[in-house]
Design a protein around this motif. Structure first.
Motif, PDB file in Angstrom:
ATOM      1  N   LEU A 510       0.847  -1.195   0.000  1.00 41.75           N
ATOM      2  CA  LEU A 510       0.000   0.000   0.000  1.00 41.75           C
ATOM      3  C   LEU A 510       0.876   1.237   0.000  1.00 41.75           C
ATOM      4  O   LEU A 510       1.699   1.430   0.893  1.00 41.75           O
ATOM      5  CB  LEU A 510      -0.911   0.003   1.241  1.00 41.75           C
ATOM      6  CG  LEU A 510      -1.857   1.200   1.370  1.00 41.75           C
ATOM      7  CD1 LEU A 510      -2.805   1.251   0.188  1.00 41.75           C
ATOM      8  CD2 LEU A 510      -2.638   1.111   2.672  1.00 41.75           C
ATOM      9  N   ASP A 511       0.706   2.059  -1.028  1.00 38.62           N
ATOM     10  CA  ASP A 511       1.525   3.265  -1.158  1.00 38.62           C
ATOM     11  C   ASP A 511       0.628   4.480  -0.994  1.00 38.62           C
ATOM     12  O   ASP A 511      -0.250   4.724  -1.815  1.00 38.62           O
ATOM     13  CB  ASP A 511       2.207   3.254  -2.532  1.00 38.62           C
ATOM     14  CG  ASP A 511       3.194   4.401  -2.695  1.00 38.62           C
ATOM     15  OD1 ASP A 511       3.082   5.404  -1.963  1.00 38.62           O
ATOM     16  OD2 ASP A 511       4.078   4.305  -3.547  1.00 38.62           O
ATOM     17  N   LEU A 512       0.846   5.244   0.066  1.00 35.36           N
ATOM     18  CA  LEU A 512       0.044   6.446   0.330  1.00 35.36           C
ATOM     19  C   LEU A 512       0.931   7.674   0.407  1.00 35.36           C
ATOM     20  O   LEU A 512       0.627   8.634   1.110  1.00 35.36           O
ATOM     21  CB  LEU A 512      -0.715   6.288   1.663  1.00 35.36           C
ATOM     22  CG  LEU A 512      -1.831   5.264   1.654  1.00 35.36           C
ATOM     23  CD1 LEU A 512      -2.234   4.895   3.076  1.00 35.36           C
ATOM     24  CD2 LEU A 512      -3.033   5.818   0.907  1.00 35.36           C
ATOM     25  N   TYR A 513       2.042   7.628  -0.323  1.00 35.54           N
ATOM     26  CA  TYR A 513       3.020   8.727  -0.319  1.00 35.54           C
ATOM     27  C   TYR A 513       2.335  10.070  -0.533  1.00 35.54           C
ATOM     28  O   TYR A 513       1.692  10.300  -1.548  1.00 35.54           O
ATOM     29  CB  TYR A 513       4.027   8.441  -1.436  1.00 35.54           C
ATOM     30  CG  TYR A 513       5.031   9.514  -1.707  1.00 35.54           C
ATOM     31  CD1 TYR A 513       4.856  10.425  -2.744  1.00 35.54           C
ATOM     32  CD2 TYR A 513       6.184   9.618  -0.940  1.00 35.54           C
ATOM     33  CE1 TYR A 513       5.791  11.413  -2.998  1.00 35.54           C
ATOM     34  CE2 TYR A 513       7.125  10.598  -1.194  1.00 35.54           C
ATOM     35  CZ  TYR A 513       6.925  11.490  -2.229  1.00 35.54           C
ATOM     36  OH  TYR A 513       7.851  12.453  -2.477  1.00 35.54           O
ATOM     37  N   ARG A 514       2.456  10.935   0.447  1.00 32.14           N
ATOM     38  CA  ARG A 514       1.912  12.291   0.373  1.00 32.14           C
ATOM     39  C   ARG A 514       0.395  12.358   0.214  1.00 32.14           C
ATOM     40  O   ARG A 514      -0.132  13.416  -0.133  1.00 32.14           O
ATOM     41  CB  ARG A 514       2.569  13.094  -0.759  1.00 32.14           C
ATOM     42  CG  ARG A 514       3.969  13.528  -0.398  1.00 32.14           C
ATOM     43  CD  ARG A 514       4.482  14.616  -1.316  1.00 32.14           C
ATOM     44  NE  ARG A 514       5.911  14.822  -1.159  1.00 32.14           N
ATOM     45  CZ  ARG A 514       6.466  15.703  -0.344  1.00 32.14           C
ATOM     46  NH1 ARG A 514       5.704  16.467   0.406  1.00 32.14           N
ATOM     47  NH2 ARG A 514       7.776  15.818  -0.255  1.00 32.14           N
ATOM     48  N   SER A 515      -0.297  11.265   0.454  1.00 32.62           N
ATOM     49  CA  SER A 515      -1.766  11.372   0.459  1.00 32.62           C
ATOM     50  C   SER A 515      -2.156  11.789   1.858  1.00 32.62           C
ATOM     51  O   SER A 515      -2.595  10.987   2.687  1.00 32.62           O
ATOM     52  CB  SER A 515      -2.379  10.032   0.055  1.00 32.62           C
ATOM     53  OG  SER A 515      -2.088   9.767  -1.283  1.00 32.62           O
TER      54      SER A 515
END
Lengths: 714, 173
Positions: A510-515
């Motif tokens: 799961l990639d939530l970079y800068r979200s």
């Protein structure tokens, strides 16, 4: 601080004493004598003994199992290497069984190899890619200890050996089948001659061996006639002559890589006559021009995979001629080549079996895409990644004709709208991978359609899109999702993420970079609903606190965690992860200002698999860094702007951490560390990256960052 | 009337089972092919033989009346392949039964796996060893010792040196 840490340790059950930590820091670390534990087991080897149930609880039940059954148990522990290590520590008979069972060895340091080889005499594969320095002496011991047991050796990340070492391995190990000598930029024809004596060699990699010439390759061609795979990428010393020798002598070749070599059309012509050639890579072969391809006559029926990426000289005439003789092609890669026009793609019609087309980075025309649609009806994989000129019209025509598409990559095809999505989702319901980073014109309608129709989707990349919570809710209809990348999606929040958590139990990445709209509630839900989570990126999600990390610590398979720029995270959160996630391999806590030495002490104690860590801007002092240095497998460390670090502390840590291969640190330290010490660490195989970045006081807020991004795009 | 095979356990008890049940064991299948209907199994006790027969009876029933084409195909495929731990039993009801079956203490499990290995009943061997492996996974050495009641025959110094060797000698693979 010590008291809290001690309390924590007392609360952990099943852990060994805390005092071994200090021992490890200052242990005398020379290679130990060959282990004496492999004495014959005092266990009677009885097959199928009558077990009449007397005193069952007192006896070691494993005593009655044969070694064969112990091996079967070890087989089923194959995916749990940490469990295998625990297994070997249980008792002498288990130790012996594990020693005889192990087939693959990846030593962390070449100095420890003799002891490891003594313990594991049946090893078939030795992977030395973690040992930056491998001398001829080490290779002598490998050859002598393992003899006919050794089948595969990987030296692609190692330096320090010469042809003498290779000779000794080849001579002692008659069953050598696989050898990776890529990056041996010092190796010359003498080494190649030695390789040529490995009669049973089937797979050989020599990428970047620039000093090997046609003579050396000739020795290999003549000597290793069983070769099935040969990689000569970047072997600039080889010309058409050497390539032709290989093609004539190594008739069994299935897989040949000639990328970035100086081979021309003449050499290629001979290569294409190989009777069993299946996979040919000609990336960046700038000496093969259109003209030379026009004269190709003899068919190459066996070829299935062809990579022509970065071969700018090739254009439609040459390609047409080439595809005439390679009619069995299943996969074609023409990334970063010429413009994709109608005349180029019309030759795809010759390829009845074509399943995969990659055109990354090319300029495409709608006509070119439409011709692909007419020519290819059984595509499973299509990549138009970063192609300019992709329109709804062109893309739609392809997807509507190729309903069996499973992999589609339209990253950065910024002109794609919901119209394409409608066609993709109605036509290609078997999609497994969909990559749509930066397709910013797609709206919530598009995402709704994905969730509604593409139920087999496992890998979805929607980074930098206009995704919102409604979209996430729709996407949660894809229950098989394993990889989900929704970074730089400013409109999503916990509300949407919770739907994913409830409906996608197989999520691994799961990639939530800068979200930055994501908060603890969302991550808690994910941790609870997706227990198989392995990789998580929460960088710059500034609302995240220790509560999220405590929740994530229940995901015992977690190996990669990035939480840089999350200032509300403290040591307590990192400690929870360290204790709960024993498989932790990569950790990035840059700019988590409140993480301090206490977390490092626990990491050192529990994270026995930590390879890579970024601690920049954390409140770590000499003590914390020194504790971390005791992690034997730590290779990669980024330690910029550590408040409490002094030159002496840094020096001690560098000395103690024997496995380091890369350290990124402030250039201000360079004059303060004694030169001999730096040289010693470098000789051990470590590379220093001295950085001059000034201390950035404030975290960039999302607004500033978005503005920068828009400016970049304009 | 189905053909019956007689199995005689190590302590002399006799068990009559249908042919198809007994044939779950490849060894028995081979012996009977040589025309012998009474098979002595001196190394297997009655208690264990009863449990093994129970397993064979359940799996024979499933194999001869497949619930779906896929489960019979899987059964056919599994009987010819070598031991591999990645092939699950396809029928979820059967898998549930298997999971209940292996809820035994460790020594009972070992008795069964020794008998199953001797009788060459691949699926049963796989099942038990997977259960044993599950009881090992994720545990530290001391926990494994406690679970299976195994004596630690290392000296403290040996154990400590081994532990260190394990941590810095080689990669987890």
């Amino acid at each position: 601080m010590a008291e809290t840490v001690g309390n924590l340790c007392r609360k952990m059950h099943g852990g060994e004493g805390f005092d071994t930590l200090t021992l490890d820091l200052f242990s005398r670390a020379p290679s130990p004598a060959p282990c004496s534990y492999s004495k014959p087991a005092k266990r009677p080897r009885v097959d199928g003994a009558v077990t009449m149930g007397k005193d069952e609880d007192r006896q070691n039940p494993f005593d009655f199992l044969s070694e064969e059954i112990l091996f079967l148990i070890l087989d089923s522990l194959e995916s749990e290497p940490l469990s295998k290590k625990s297994f070997s520590l249980v008792c002498r008979s288990f130790y012996t069984a594990e020693s005889c069972h192990r087939r693959e060895l990846t030593p962390l340091r070449s100095g420890l190899l003799p002891a490891a080889l003594a313990r594991y005499p049946s090893v078939e594969k030795v992977d030395l890619s973690l040992c930056p320095t491998v001398t001829d002496t080490v290779l002598f011991s490998v050859g002598n200890c393992l003899r006919s047991s050794l089948r595969s050796i990987d030296l692609s990340r190692s330096k320090g050996f010469s042809h003498a070492g290779i000779e000794s391995v080849v001579e002692n190990c008659a069953n050598l089948v696989e050898m990776n000598l890529s990056n041996a930029t010092d190796l010359s024809d003498a080494a190649a001659a030695a390789i040529g004596r490995a009669r049973n060699l089937e797979r050989l990699w020599l990428a970047r061996c620039k000093l090997v010439t046609d003579m050396g390759i000739g020795c290999i061609a003549v000597g290793c006639q069983k070769l099935k795979l040969l990689c000569l990428k970047w072997c600039l010393g080889i010309s058409d002559l050497g390539v032709a020798l290989v093609a004539v002598k190594c008739k069994q070749l299935r897989n040949l890589n000639l990328s970035f070599t100086l081979v021309t059309g003449a050499g290629l012509e001979v290569v294409l006559q190989l009777p069993y050639l299946e996979d040919l890579a000609l990336v960046g072969c700038l000496c093969i021009d259109d003209g030379s391809l026009l004269s190709l006559k003899q068919e190459c029926k066996s070829l299935q995979v062809l990579n022509l990426s970065n071969s700018q000289p090739i254009n439609h005439a040459g390609l047409s001629s080439l595809l005439n003789i390679t009619v069995g092609l299943r996969q074609l890669n023409m990334a970063y080549c010429c413009m994709v026009t109608h005349s180029l793609t019309s030759s795809f019609r010759k390829l009845a079996k074509l399943q995969s087309v990659k055109l990354d980075g090319c300029e495409v025309t709608t006509a070119g895409l439409k011709t692909i649609a007419n020519a290819c009806v059984s595509l499973t994989e299509l990549s138009l990644r970063k192609c300019s000129g992709v329109t709804d019209d062109g893309l739609s025509s392809i997807v509507m004709k190729n309903k069996g598409l499973t992999n589609l990559d339209i990253t950065c095809c910024g002109n794609i709208t919901d119209l394409s999505l409608a066609n993709i989702t109605s036509s290609c319901t078997s999609l497994i991978t969909l990559q749509m980073e930066s397709c910013t014109l797609v709206s919530k309608e598009g995402f709704r359609l994905i969730g509604q129709h593409c139920h087999l989707l496992e890998h979805l990349d929607l980074t930098d899109n206009e995704l919102d919570d409604e979209g996430l809710k729709a996407l949660s209809g894809c229950h098989k999702l394993s990889i989900l990348k929704i970074g730089i999606c400013f409109k999503i929040s916990d509300e949407g993420l919770i739907h994913i958590a409830k409906n996608c139990p197989k999520l691994r990445e799961l990639d939530l970079y800068r979200s930055a709209g994501i908060k603890d509630a969302g991550i808690r839900a994910i941790a609870h609903g997706c227990p198989q989570l392995q990789i998580t990126n929460l960088a710059y999600c500034t609302w995240i606190t220790d509560a999220s990390l405590r929740a994530l610590s229940k995901c015992s398979d977690l190996n990669t965690l990035e939480i840089r720029g999350c200032p509300q995270v403290s040591s307590a959160g990192v400690v929870a992860i360290a204790v709960g996630c024993p498989k932790l391999t990569k950790l990035d806590i840059k700019k988590c200002y409140y993480v301090n030495d206490g977390a490092m002490l626990i990491l050192a104690r529990f994270s026995r698999n930590l390879h890579q860590i970024n601690l920049s801007y954390c409140s770590i002092t000499n003590v914390g860094l020194l504790a971390l240095a005791s992690v034997g497998c730590l290779q990669n460390m980024t330690i910029l702007h550590l408040k409490g670090l002094t030159p002496n502390g840094l020096a001690a840590a560098l000395l103690a951490c024997g496995g380091l291969t890369k350290v990124k640190l402030n250039s201000s330290f360079k004059p303060l560390i004694p030169r001999p010490l730096l040289e010693h660490v470098e000789e051990r195989g470590c590379v220093f990256q001295w950085i001059d970045k000034p201390f950035q006081v404030e975290l960039e807020s999302s607004e500033i960052w978005t503005k920068q991004l828009e400016e970049m795009r304009a | 009337m189905a053909k019956m095979i007689k199995l005689v356990s190590g302590d002399g008890a006799e068990f009559e089972v249908e042919e198809e049940v007994a044939f779950q064991s490849k060894i028995i299948k081979d012996i009977v092919a040589d025309a012998d209907d009474v098979i002595p199994l001196p190394t297997v006790s009655s208690k264990v033989l009863i449990q093994v027969i129970e397993y064979c009876r359940k799996h024979a029933a499933v194999n001869s009346f497949p619930l779906s084409p896929s489960s019979s195909a899987a059964a056919a495929a599994s009987s010819s392949s070598s031991i591999s731990y990645s092939k699950p039993v396809s029928d979820p009801a059967l898998r549930a039964w298997d999971n209940e079956f292996v809820k035994l203490n460790n020594s009972s499990l070992f008795d069964i796996v020794i008998a199953a290995n001797y009788l060459d009943i691949e699926e049963l061997v796989d099942l038990v060893l997977e259960t044993v492996a599950d009881r090992i996974k994720g545990k530290q050495a001391q926990e494994i010792r406690r679970q299976f009641n195994i004596e630690n025959d290392f000296t403290p110094e040996e154990e400590e040196a081994l532990r260190r060797e394990n941590s810095w000698a080689f990669q987890n693979n």
